[in-house]
Scaffold this motif. Sequence first.
Motif, PDB file in Angstrom:
ATOM      1  N   THR A  25       0.497  -1.403   0.262  1.00 18.74           N
ATOM      2  CA  THR A  25       0.319  -0.274  -0.253  1.00 18.74           C
ATOM      3  C   THR A  25       1.113   1.081   0.217  1.00 18.74           C
ATOM      4  OG1 THR A  25      -1.539  -1.046   1.076  1.00 18.74           O
ATOM      5  CG2 THR A  25      -2.028   1.007   1.443  1.00 18.74           C
ATOM      6  N   LEU A  26       2.386   1.264   1.120  1.00 18.52           N
ATOM      7  CA  LEU A  26       2.606   2.265   1.111  1.00 18.52           C
ATOM      8  C   LEU A  26       3.728   2.751  -0.222  1.00 18.52           C
ATOM      9  CD1 LEU A  26       3.147   4.762   3.013  1.00 18.52           C
ATOM     10  CD2 LEU A  26       5.830   2.944   3.562  1.00 18.52           C
ATOM     11  N   VAL A  27       4.218   1.640  -0.796  1.00 19.01           N
ATOM     12  CA  VAL A  27       4.771   1.328  -2.443  1.00 19.01           C
ATOM     13  C   VAL A  27       4.180   2.923  -3.365  1.00 19.01           C
ATOM     14  CG1 VAL A  27       5.339  -0.688  -4.815  1.00 19.01           C
ATOM     15  CG2 VAL A  27       6.217  -0.039  -1.878  1.00 19.01           C
ATOM     16  N   VAL A  28       2.455   1.682  -2.870  1.00 14.93           N
ATOM     17  CA  VAL A  28       1.354   2.525  -4.115  1.00 14.93           C
ATOM     18  C   VAL A  28       1.424   4.157  -4.209  1.00 14.93           C
ATOM     19  CG1 VAL A  28      -0.973   2.150  -5.306  1.00 14.93           C
ATOM     20  CG2 VAL A  28       0.799   0.825  -4.809  1.00 14.93           C
ATOM     21  N   LEU A  29       0.957   4.233  -2.772  1.00  9.70           N
ATOM     22  CA  LEU A  29       0.564   5.544  -2.718  1.00  9.70           C
ATOM     23  C   LEU A  29       2.295   6.806  -2.699  1.00  9.70           C
ATOM     24  CD1 LEU A  29      -0.825   7.683  -1.033  1.00  9.70           C
ATOM     25  CD2 LEU A  29      -0.771   7.038   1.232  1.00  9.70           C
ATOM     26  N   GLU A  30       3.778   5.728  -2.405  1.00 13.12           N
ATOM     27  CA  GLU A  30       4.486   6.737  -2.198  1.00 13.12           C
ATOM     28  C   GLU A  30       4.395   6.913  -4.184  1.00 13.12           C
ATOM     29  OE1 GLU A  30       6.470   8.402  -0.662  1.00 13.12           O
ATOM     30  OE2 GLU A  30       5.771   7.680   1.397  1.00 13.12           O
ATOM     31  N   ILE A  31       3.884   6.131  -4.845  1.00 14.47           N
ATOM     32  CA  ILE A  31       4.978   6.599  -6.477  1.00 14.47           C
ATOM     33  C   ILE A  31       3.677   7.228  -6.770  1.00 14.47           C
ATOM     34  CG2 ILE A  31       4.359   5.667  -8.144  1.00 14.47           C
ATOM     35  CD1 ILE A  31       4.657   2.394  -7.675  1.00 14.47           C
ATOM     36  N   VAL A  32       2.486   7.160  -6.168  1.00 18.62           N
ATOM     37  CA  VAL A  32       1.875   8.283  -6.458  1.00 18.62           C
ATOM     38  C   VAL A  32       1.880   9.594  -6.446  1.00 18.62           C
ATOM     39  CG1 VAL A  32      -1.276   9.164  -6.063  1.00 18.62           C
ATOM     40  CG2 VAL A  32      -0.188   6.837  -7.269  1.00 18.62           C
ATOM     41  N   LEU A  33       2.077   9.848  -4.771  1.00 17.75           N
ATOM     42  CA  LEU A  33       2.619  11.201  -4.542  1.00 17.75           C
ATOM     43  C   LEU A  33       3.993  11.235  -5.120  1.00 17.75           C
ATOM     44  CD1 LEU A  33       2.496  10.745  -0.525  1.00 17.75           C
ATOM     45  CD2 LEU A  33       1.038  11.747  -2.434  1.00 17.75           C
ATOM     46  N   GLY A  34       4.124  10.451  -5.765  1.00 15.22           N
ATOM     47  CA  GLY A  34       5.543  11.108  -6.704  1.00 15.22           C
ATOM     48  C   GLY A  34       5.561  11.738  -8.025  1.00 15.22           C
ATOM     49  N   ILE A  35       4.312  11.668  -8.265  1.00 14.89           N
ATOM     50  CA  ILE A  35       3.678  11.848  -9.636  1.00 14.89           C
ATOM     51  C   ILE A  35       3.847  13.800 -10.110  1.00 14.89           C
ATOM     52  CG2 ILE A  35       1.549  11.839 -11.223  1.00 14.89           C
ATOM     53  CD1 ILE A  35       0.275   9.510 -10.571  1.00 14.89           C
ATOM     54  N   ASP A  36       3.552  14.703  -8.335  1.00 15.19           N
ATOM     55  CA  ASP A  36       3.463  15.500  -8.348  1.00 15.19           C
ATOM     56  C   ASP A  36       5.354  15.725  -8.888  1.00 15.19           C
ATOM     57  OD1 ASP A  36       0.732  14.541  -7.959  1.00 15.19           O
ATOM     58  OD2 ASP A  36       1.298  15.615  -5.093  1.00 15.19           O
ATOM     59  N   ASN A  37       5.721  15.838  -8.334  1.00 23.13           N
ATOM     60  CA  ASN A  37       7.038  15.934  -8.423  1.00 23.13           C
ATOM     61  C   ASN A  37       7.621  15.249  -9.545  1.00 23.13           C
ATOM     62  OD1 ASN A  37       9.194  16.840  -7.414  1.00 23.13           O
ATOM     63  ND2 ASN A  37       9.957  14.951  -5.434  1.00 23.13           N
ATOM     64  N   LEU A  38       7.354  14.537  -9.790  1.00 26.62           N
ATOM     65  CA  LEU A  38       7.762  14.235 -11.591  1.00 26.62           C
ATOM     66  C   LEU A  38       7.063  15.129 -12.773  1.00 26.62           C
ATOM     67  CD1 LEU A  38       9.398  12.123 -12.833  1.00 26.62           C
ATOM     68  CD2 LEU A  38       7.590  10.665 -13.060  1.00 26.62           C
ATOM     69  N   ILE A  39       5.973  15.470 -12.958  1.00 25.30           N
ATOM     70  CA  ILE A  39       5.543  16.397 -13.606  1.00 25.30           C
ATOM     71  C   ILE A  39       6.498  17.673 -13.660  1.00 25.30           C
ATOM     72  CG2 ILE A  39       3.522  17.573 -14.296  1.00 25.30           C
ATOM     73  CD1 ILE A  39       1.676  15.368 -13.491  1.00 25.30           C
ATOM     74  N   PHE A  40       6.477  17.793 -12.460  1.00 25.37           N
ATOM     75  CA  PHE A  40       7.193  19.439 -12.001  1.00 25.37           C
ATOM     76  C   PHE A  40       8.401  19.338 -12.804  1.00 25.37           C
ATOM     77  CE2 PHE A  40      10.300  21.578  -9.821  1.00 25.37           C
ATOM     78  CZ  PHE A  40       9.864  23.506  -9.924  1.00 25.37           C
ATOM     79  N   ILE A  41       9.639  18.155 -12.358  1.00 22.84           N
ATOM     80  CA  ILE A  41      10.736  17.550 -12.749  1.00 22.84           C
ATOM     81  C   ILE A  41      11.353  17.773 -14.406  1.00 22.84           C
ATOM     82  CG2 ILE A  41      12.430  16.234 -13.070  1.00 22.84           C
ATOM     83  CD1 ILE A  41      12.124  15.462 -10.087  1.00 22.84           C
ATOM     84  N   SER A  42      10.299  17.448 -14.838  1.00 26.45           N
ATOM     85  CA  SER A  42      10.079  16.780 -16.457  1.00 26.45           C
ATOM     86  C   SER A  42       9.541  18.009 -17.021  1.00 26.45           C
ATOM     87  CB  SER A  42       8.811  15.744 -17.086  1.00 26.45           C
ATOM     88  OG  SER A  42       9.353  14.594 -16.370  1.00 26.45           O
ATOM     89  N   ILE A  43       8.925  19.034 -16.845  1.00 27.38           N
ATOM     90  CA  ILE A  43       8.115  20.539 -17.417  1.00 27.38           C
ATOM     91  C   ILE A  43       9.493  21.641 -17.397  1.00 27.38           C
ATOM     92  CG2 ILE A  43       6.528  22.367 -16.638  1.00 27.38           C
ATOM     93  CD1 ILE A  43       4.680  20.526 -16.576  1.00 27.38           C
ATOM     94  N   LEU A  44       9.895  21.402 -16.222  1.00 27.91           N
ATOM     95  CA  LEU A  44      11.131  22.319 -15.588  1.00 27.91           C
ATOM     96  C   LEU A  44      12.398  21.858 -16.761  1.00 27.91           C
ATOM     97  CD1 LEU A  44      11.438  24.930 -13.971  1.00 27.91           C
ATOM     98  CD2 LEU A  44      12.664  22.787 -12.524  1.00 27.91           C
ATOM     99  N   THR A  45      13.016  20.738 -17.224  1.00 25.03           N
ATOM    100  CA  THR A  45      14.020  20.206 -17.278  1.00 25.03           C
ATOM    101  C   THR A  45      13.274  20.279 -18.834  1.00 25.03           C
ATOM    102  OG1 THR A  45      12.681  17.903 -16.958  1.00 25.03           O
ATOM    103  CG2 THR A  45      14.444  18.899 -15.728  1.00 25.03           C
ATOM    104  N   ASN A  46      12.634  20.208 -19.196  1.00 25.93           N
ATOM    105  CA  ASN A  46      12.435  19.996 -21.140  1.00 25.93           C
ATOM    106  C   ASN A  46      12.939  21.696 -21.154  1.00 25.93           C
ATOM    107  OD1 ASN A  46      11.752  17.192 -21.394  1.00 25.93           O
ATOM    108  ND2 ASN A  46       9.844  17.983 -21.305  1.00 25.93           N
ATOM    109  N   ARG A  47      12.624  23.056 -20.360  1.00 28.23           N
ATOM    110  CA  ARG A  47      12.569  24.049 -20.893  1.00 28.23           C
ATOM    111  C   ARG A  47      14.754  24.099 -21.324  1.00 28.23           C
ATOM    112  NH1 ARG A  47      10.537  28.862 -18.074  1.00 28.23           N
ATOM    113  NH2 ARG A  47      12.230  30.003 -19.668  1.00 28.23           N
ATOM    114  N   LEU A  48      15.020  23.155 -19.992  1.00 27.81           N
ATOM    115  CA  LEU A  48      17.050  23.194 -20.573  1.00 27.81           C
ATOM    116  C   LEU A  48      17.413  22.512 -21.776  1.00 27.81           C
ATOM    117  CD1 LEU A  48      18.264  21.595 -17.218  1.00 27.81           C
ATOM    118  CD2 LEU A  48      18.043  23.704 -17.687  1.00 27.81           C
TER     119      LEU A  48
END
Length: 262
Positions: A25-48
């Motif tokens: 349960t915690l692995v799934v929850l941590e992955i879901v919570l990581g989506i927010d972080n991953l979207i931000f990283i993807s958008i920001l790094t695509n401008r480099l």
Amino acid sequence: MPLADVFASHLDWLADPTAWVALGTLVVLEIVLGIDNLIFISILTNRLPPERQKNARRVGIGAALVLRLVLLTTVSFIVTLTSPLFTLFDHGFSWRDLILIAGGLFLVWKATKEIHHSVDPHDPKENMVGQAVSLTFGAAIVQILLLDLVFSIDSIITAVGMTNEIAIMYIAVICAVTVMLIAAEPLSRFIASNPTIVMLALGFLLMIGMTLIADGMGFHVPKGYIYAAMGFSALVEALNMMARRKRLRRQAVDTVDQGPLG
């Protein structure tokens, strides 16, 4: 106590079925919570510049892993961050609340700025004083680290609320960040090749930022509602993308049928 007994005491949870359920349960929850972080990283790094994007993503996600593991070593201190510092408007504000509010404000500001850049990428007035600025590798890493810290603290507090077994927390965090690392490149390529997805993702970041602010102010919004809204929006956009591709294929076929002379 002998070292072998100490080591064995940390593995007692392996024989407990409920611990395995908590781990899954915690692995799934941590992955879901990581989506927010991953979207931000993807958008920001695509401008480099293209040659620096992959390295920036790896540094950003690696920093997220390091921050989470370091915070787990101070889990007893992290728990104290939920203790109220002062009361305002009948709500006791803790360090966690203040961090979430600051992170939410930063996320709203950054998402708004990126939306402006997406709508008018040639506008030279990118900052408060009207000076043209471009995203550098160092600036991207600093911004990623700031959001990593906010999401990491929220992630660890969530983990502490689900289990008391530190080994389960470590495994869940490592699994979640590993999934983020694997998904970073495909997600970034997908976002870069679909301009409408960029706007949708920035909308997600705005919503997440407002949710963090609301949570810090004492208005808890169940994350299930947030991710359900994100999933529905993503489904609608997927249908739009399918319709656009079908329309383009039909136009291409019509062009071929008409021939050079029409």
